[in-house]
Design an enzyme around this catalytic site. Structure first.
Site, PDB file in Angstrom:
ATOM      1  N   GLY A  87      22.514  19.797  -0.492  1.00 41.49           N
ATOM      2  CA  GLY A  87      22.758  21.179  -0.923  1.00 41.49           C
ATOM      3  C   GLY A  87      21.595  22.056  -0.492  1.00 41.49           C
ATOM      4  N   ILE A 122      18.457  22.318  -1.599  1.00 42.41           N
ATOM      5  CA  ILE A 122      17.164  21.644  -1.422  1.00 42.41           C
ATOM      6  C   ILE A 122      17.248  20.604  -0.311  1.00 42.41           C
ATOM      7  CG2 ILE A 122      15.471  20.156  -2.558  1.00 42.41           C
ATOM      8  CD1 ILE A 122      16.160  21.660  -5.184  1.00 42.41           C
ATOM      9  N   ILE A 160      12.877  13.506  -5.500  1.00 40.19           N
ATOM     10  CA  ILE A 160      12.533  14.790  -6.122  1.00 40.19           C
ATOM     11  C   ILE A 160      13.724  15.276  -6.950  1.00 40.19           C
ATOM     12  CG2 ILE A 160      10.731  15.548  -4.510  1.00 40.19           C
ATOM     13  CD1 ILE A 160      14.330  16.812  -4.269  1.00 40.19           C
ATOM     14  N   ARG A 204      16.207  13.525  -9.872  1.00 42.42           N
ATOM     15  CA  ARG A 204      16.065  13.194 -11.286  1.00 42.42           C
ATOM     16  C   ARG A 204      15.817  11.684 -11.391  1.00 42.42           C
ATOM     17  NH1 ARG A 204      15.428  17.832 -12.142  1.00 42.42           N
ATOM     18  NH2 ARG A 204      16.638  19.230 -13.457  1.00 42.42           N
ATOM     19  N   ASP A 229       8.549  12.237  -7.826  1.00 42.82           N
ATOM     20  CA  ASP A 229       8.183  13.383  -8.671  1.00 42.82           C
ATOM     21  C   ASP A 229       8.891  13.308 -10.015  1.00 42.82           C
ATOM     22  OD1 ASP A 229       6.916  15.968  -9.111  1.00 42.82           O
ATOM     23  OD2 ASP A 229       8.912  16.861  -8.901  1.00 42.82           O
ATOM     24  N   GLU A 249      10.351  10.679 -18.765  1.00 44.37           N
ATOM     25  CA  GLU A 249       9.198  11.590 -18.660  1.00 44.37           C
ATOM     26  C   GLU A 249       8.769  12.082 -20.032  1.00 44.37           C
ATOM     27  OE1 GLU A 249      10.471  14.679 -15.987  1.00 44.37           O
ATOM     28  OE2 GLU A 249      10.968  13.264 -14.417  1.00 44.37           O
ATOM     29  N   HIS A 270       6.570  15.648 -12.041  1.00 44.19           N
ATOM     30  CA  HIS A 270       7.690  16.608 -12.058  1.00 44.19           C
ATOM     31  C   HIS A 270       7.181  18.031 -11.798  1.00 44.19           C
ATOM     32  CE1 HIS A 270      12.015  17.230 -13.697  1.00 44.19           C
ATOM     33  NE2 HIS A 270      11.730  18.153 -12.800  1.00 44.19           N
ATOM     34  N   VAL A 271       6.579  18.202 -10.620  1.00 49.08           N
ATOM     35  CA  VAL A 271       5.984  19.501 -10.276  1.00 49.08           C
ATOM     36  C   VAL A 271       6.697  20.167  -9.096  1.00 49.08           C
ATOM     37  CG1 VAL A 271       3.703  18.923 -11.185  1.00 49.08           C
ATOM     38  CG2 VAL A 271       4.233  18.377  -8.791  1.00 49.08           C
ATOM     39  N   GLY A 272       7.946  19.751  -8.830  1.00 50.58           N
ATOM     40  CA  GLY A 272       8.659  20.264  -7.654  1.00 50.58           C
ATOM     41  C   GLY A 272       8.644  21.776  -7.538  1.00 50.58           C
TER      42      GLY A 272
HETATM   43  P1  NAP Z   1      22.935  21.791  -4.886  1.00 46.72           P
HETATM   44  O1  NAP Z   1      22.733  22.894  -3.904  1.00 46.72           O
HETATM   45  O2  NAP Z   1      24.020  21.910  -5.888  1.00 46.72           O
HETATM   46  O3  NAP Z   1      23.143  20.438  -4.033  1.00 46.72           O
HETATM   47  C1  NAP Z   1      23.541  19.230  -4.612  1.00 46.72           C
HETATM   48  C2  NAP Z   1      23.974  18.266  -3.511  1.00 46.72           C
HETATM   49  O4  NAP Z   1      24.337  17.019  -4.112  1.00 46.72           O
HETATM   50  C3  NAP Z   1      25.204  18.728  -2.712  1.00 46.72           C
HETATM   51  O5  NAP Z   1      25.078  18.274  -1.380  1.00 46.72           O
HETATM   52  C4  NAP Z   1      26.357  18.010  -3.408  1.00 46.72           C
HETATM   53  O6  NAP Z   1      27.406  17.890  -2.464  1.00 46.72           O
HETATM   54  C5  NAP Z   1      25.696  16.679  -3.765  1.00 46.72           C
HETATM   55  N1  NAP Z   1      26.297  16.031  -4.926  1.00 46.72           N
HETATM   56  C6  NAP Z   1      26.541  16.561  -6.151  1.00 46.72           C
HETATM   57  N2  NAP Z   1      27.072  15.643  -6.977  1.00 46.72           N
HETATM   58  C7  NAP Z   1      27.169  14.506  -6.249  1.00 46.72           C
HETATM   59  C8  NAP Z   1      27.651  13.186  -6.550  1.00 46.72           C
HETATM   60  N3  NAP Z   1      28.139  12.869  -7.753  1.00 46.72           N
HETATM   61  N4  NAP Z   1      27.592  12.252  -5.573  1.00 46.72           N
HETATM   62  C9  NAP Z   1      27.110  12.569  -4.335  1.00 46.72           C
HETATM   63  N5  NAP Z   1      26.646  13.787  -4.009  1.00 46.72           N
HETATM   64  C10 NAP Z   1      26.676  14.737  -4.941  1.00 46.72           C
HETATM   65  O7  NAP Z   1      21.621  21.520  -5.713  1.00 46.72           O
HETATM   66  P2  NAP Z   1      20.100  21.854  -5.298  1.00 46.72           P
HETATM   67  O8  NAP Z   1      19.785  23.246  -5.663  1.00 46.72           O
HETATM   68  O9  NAP Z   1      19.875  21.381  -3.893  1.00 46.72           O
HETATM   69  O10 NAP Z   1      19.323  20.901  -6.341  1.00 46.72           O
HETATM   70  C11 NAP Z   1      19.501  19.496  -6.306  1.00 46.72           C
HETATM   71  C12 NAP Z   1      18.799  18.836  -7.466  1.00 46.72           C
HETATM   72  O11 NAP Z   1      17.410  18.815  -7.255  1.00 46.72           O
HETATM   73  C13 NAP Z   1      18.937  19.535  -8.822  1.00 46.72           C
HETATM   74  O12 NAP Z   1      20.192  19.308  -9.442  1.00 46.72           O
HETATM   75  C14 NAP Z   1      17.801  18.916  -9.594  1.00 46.72           C
HETATM   76  O13 NAP Z   1      18.216  17.740 -10.239  1.00 46.72           O
HETATM   77  C15 NAP Z   1      16.782  18.578  -8.511  1.00 46.72           C
HETATM   78  N6  NAP Z   1      15.579  19.429  -8.622  1.00 46.72           N
HETATM   79  C16 NAP Z   1      14.380  18.852  -8.882  1.00 46.72           C
HETATM   80  C17 NAP Z   1      13.236  19.629  -9.002  1.00 46.72           C
HETATM   81  C18 NAP Z   1      11.882  19.026  -9.285  1.00 46.72           C
HETATM   82  O14 NAP Z   1      11.044  19.688  -9.871  1.00 46.72           O
HETATM   83  N7  NAP Z   1      11.617  17.810  -8.841  1.00 46.72           N
HETATM   84  C19 NAP Z   1      13.322  21.018  -8.867  1.00 46.72           C
HETATM   85  C20 NAP Z   1      14.567  21.573  -8.578  1.00 46.72           C
HETATM   86  C21 NAP Z   1      15.699  20.771  -8.461  1.00 46.72           C
HETATM   87  P3  NAP Z   1      28.925  17.545  -2.889  1.00 46.72           P
HETATM   88  O15 NAP Z   1      29.279  18.534  -3.972  1.00 46.72           O
HETATM   89  O16 NAP Z   1      29.699  17.679  -1.630  1.00 46.72           O
HETATM   90  O17 NAP Z   1      28.884  16.152  -3.384  1.00 46.72           O
END
Ligand code: NAP
Length: 316
Positions: free
Chosen positions: A156, A158, A233, A235, A259, A264, A282-284
Site C-alpha cells: 500500500g 508504505i 515495520i 505490527r 520496529d 510492546e 516502534h518509532v516508525g
Molecule cells: P495501506 O495503504 O492500507 O496498505 C496495506 C497493504 O496491505 C495493501 O497492499 C493491502 O493490499 C495489503 N493487505 C491488507 N490486508 C491484507 C491481508 N489480509 N493479506 C494480505 N495483504 C493485505 O496501509 P499503509 O498506510 O501502507 O500502512 C500499512 C501498515 O503499516 C499499517 O496498517 C500499520 O500497521 C503499519 N504502520 C507501522 C508504523 C510504525 O510505526 N512502525 C507506522 C505506520 C504504519 P490488499 O488490500 O490488496 O490486500
C-alpha cells in the site's frame, strides 16, 4: 460548567495539538484517570467524540458500551488494529485515522533497519561506545543490500514508499497483497511463502489485526533463509515471534530488523539478547514533522465532526 463540547481523551497527542484541542473542547482525561471504568461510567455518558491511538489506546467493544452517545473515534496512526471498527460501525460511530502523512518516515526506517540488520550496524555502534574496538579489533563482515531481491508484504502507501527507496538501491522487487496493482512496475506474488523463498529481504508493511495475525509463520521465516533478513515495520502480531526467535538463534534466518513486537513495550529477553538483530521501539512515525502532521489530521477530523462536516479521513 463549560459550554465547550466534550472530547474524551483515551490516548493523547503532542502538547501543541492537545493545547489546541483544550482551547476548543472540554477534555475528559480518561488517559490520566486512575479508576478508568469508574471514569467512563461517571463522566462520559454524553460524550460524542473520542481521541485515541490505533496502536496503544484503541477503542474496544466493551468501552463503547459505556459511551452510548459516541459518534466519532478520531485515531492517530494509519493502523487501527486496536480499534474494534466492526463494533464502532454497528454502534453508528465513525472511525478516522491518519493515512499518507507518515509514509516517508516509516519507509526510511524500513531501509535503515534492513541495512542495519544486514551489516550489524547497531552492534558496530555499540562496539565503539563500549570501548571494545581497541581490544577486540574489527567487527565481522556484513551483507550487502544493494542489488539484492526485496519482497514487500503489504504493497500500500508504505510498501510502495519502501519500493521507491529500494529502486534507488538497484534492488529487484516483488510484492505480496490480496490483490494485484496492475499499474505497478513490480512483480505481484500472491503466495507469501513463495515470495519468502525468492527474496533476500522480506519487508512487512501489512496492517495488523485478525486478517494478518501470524501469517509470517515458521515456514515463511525459514524460507527467507540463513543469509536472508526479515524487516517488520508493520505490527508484531503479523509474525510468529517465537518461531522468529528460534530461527534467529539457530541461524535458520540470517538477521532481522524490527520496529514492532508482539508485546510492546515488553520485548522478549531472548530477542534482546540476539546479536543478529536491529531493534527500534516502534518509532516508525516518530519524527517531529510527521507527528505534527498526524496530530493536525486528527484535529482536522475532530473539527469537521463538531462543525457537521464529513471527516477528512474516515475508515468506516
Ligand atoms: P495501506 O495503504 O492500507 O496498505 C496495506 C497493504 O496491505 C495493501 O497492499 C493491502 O493490499 C495489503 N493487505 C491488507 N490486508 C491484507 C491481508 N489480509 N493479506 C494480505 N495483504 C493485505 O496501509 P499503509 O498506510 O501502507 O500502512 C500499512 C501498515 O503499516 C499499517 O496498517 C500499520 O500497521 C503499519 N504502520 C507501522 C508504523 C510504525 O510505526 N512502525 C507506522 C505506520 C504504519 P490488499 O488490500 O490488496 O490486500
Amino acid at each position: 460548567m463549560s459550554d465547550k463540547p466534550e472530547l474524551l481523551v483515551v490516548w493523547p497527542m503532542r502538547a501543541r495539538q492537545m493545547d489546541e484541542l483544550a482551547s476548543r473542547y472540554e477534555l475528559l482525561r480518561y488517559d490520566e484517570a486512575e479508576d478508568k471504568p469508574g471514569f467512563l461510567t461517571a463522566q462520559c455518558g454524553r460524550v460524542t467524540a473520542a481521541l485515541t491511538n490505533g496502536s496503544w489506546g484503541g477503542m474496544s467493544r466493551e468501552m463503547l458500551q459505556h459511551l452510548p452517545a459516541l459518534r466519532l473515534v478520531a485515531s492517530s496512526g494509519v493502523g487501527y488494529d486496536s480499534i474494534d471498527v466492526a463494533a464502532c460501525t454497528e454502534a453508528g460511530v465513525t472511525v478516522t485515522n491518519t493515512p499518507g502523512v507518515l509514509d516517508d518516515d516509516v519507509a526510511d526506517l524500513a531501509i535503515v533497519l534492513m541495512v542495519s540488520a544486514r551489516r550489524g550496524l547497531m552492534q558496530a555502534h555499540e562496539h565503539i561506545r563500549s570501548g571494545t574496538w581497541a581490544q577486540e579489533g574489527p567487527r565481522p563482515l556484513g551483507s550487502r543490500s544493494a542489488g539484492k531481491r526485496l519482497g514487500i508484504a503489504g504493497y500500500g502507501r508504505i510498501g510502495q514508499a519502501i519500493a521507491r527507496r529500494a529502486e534507488a538501491m538497484s534492488m529487484e522487487i516483488a510484492y505480496y497483497a490480496r490483490s494485484e496493482r496492475p499499474d505497478s512496475a513490480h512483480r505481484f506474488e500472491p503466495d507469501l511463502l513463495r515470495l519468502a523463498e525468492w527474496c533476500d529481504v522480506l519487508v512487512l508493511a501489512l496492517p495488523g489485526g485478525a486478517g494478518t495475525r501470524g501469517v509470517v509463520d515458521g515456514d515463511v521465516i525459514r524460507a527467507i533463509g540463513p543469509h536472508g533478513t526479515l524487516v517488520n515495520i508493520a505490527r508484531g502480531s503479523v509474525v510468529d515471534e517465537t518461531a522468529l526467535i528460534e530461527a534467529l538463534e539457530q541461524g535458520a534466518l540470517g538477521s532481522a530488523g524490527l520496529d514492532v513486537f508482539s508485546s510492546e513495550p515488553n520485548v522478549d529477553d531472548r530477542l534482546r539478547a540476539l546479536q543478529n538483530v536491529a531493534l527500534t521501539p516502534h518509532v516508525g512515525s516518530a519524527t517531529v514533522e510527521t507527528r505534527s502532521d498526524m496530530a493536525q489530521l486528527v484535529v482536522d477530523n475532530i473539527r469537521a465532526f463538531f462543525e457537521g462536516r464529513r471527516p477528512v479521513t474516515p475508515v468506516n
